[in-house]
Write a protein that holds these residues in place. Structure first.
Motif: not given
Length: 143
Positions: A119, A11, A7-9, A76, A4-5, A117
């Motif tokens: 990435y 994004y 993916w967040r970075r 964003r 998850q981290d 979305d």
């Protein structure tokens, strides 16, 4: 949690993308399951496409060149009114072929877009679909 981290970075943001420029990732071009498309069409007839909902958005991985080209377009901040991406080349998405096929039949031709979305490709990441259920994909990044 680490996935998850990651993916967040990675994004970059979100945008609305026309069907004509959305292309499935390589290897996912096998034939569509007509039963899945029909089931989704029936859901759309009752609930609508709900293509702006975060859980229904497509995911796309973009490289550095694409990021530099499109990043000024992306939202964003999680706005309700996402910007429209004007791209001259195709955008490769990771999942959602059946969703798009059902929406293409369900929606008026002037309304063929979906929320995506984006990435940013990070080094040698390989994106794989690790599990699938009828309503959602679980994605993970494998180094």
């Amino acid at each position: 949690m680490a996935n998850q981290d990651a993916w967040r970075r990675a994004y970059c943001g979100s945008a609305l993308v026309a069907f004509v420029i959305l292309k499935p990732r390589l290897g996912s071009q096998k034939s569509l399951d007509a039963r899945k498309v029909l089931r989704l069409y029936q859901i759309f007839a009752v609930e609508g496409c709900r293509r702006l909902d975060e859980g229904n958005r497509l995911r796309a991985i973009i490289n550095e060149e694409e990021y530099n080209l499109y990043s000024s377009t992306f939202d964003r901040e999680g706005q309700i009114d996402l910007p429209r991406l004007r791209a001259e080349s195709s955008i490769t998405y990771l999942h959602g072929r059946h969703r798009l096929a059902a929406a293409e039949v369900f929606l008026h031709s002037n309304d063929h877009w979906w929320a995506v979305d984006f990435y940013r490709e990070q080094g040698r990441w390989i994106v794989s679909i690790v599990s699938y259920s009828t309503n959602e994909y679980s994605l993970s990044i494998i180094c």
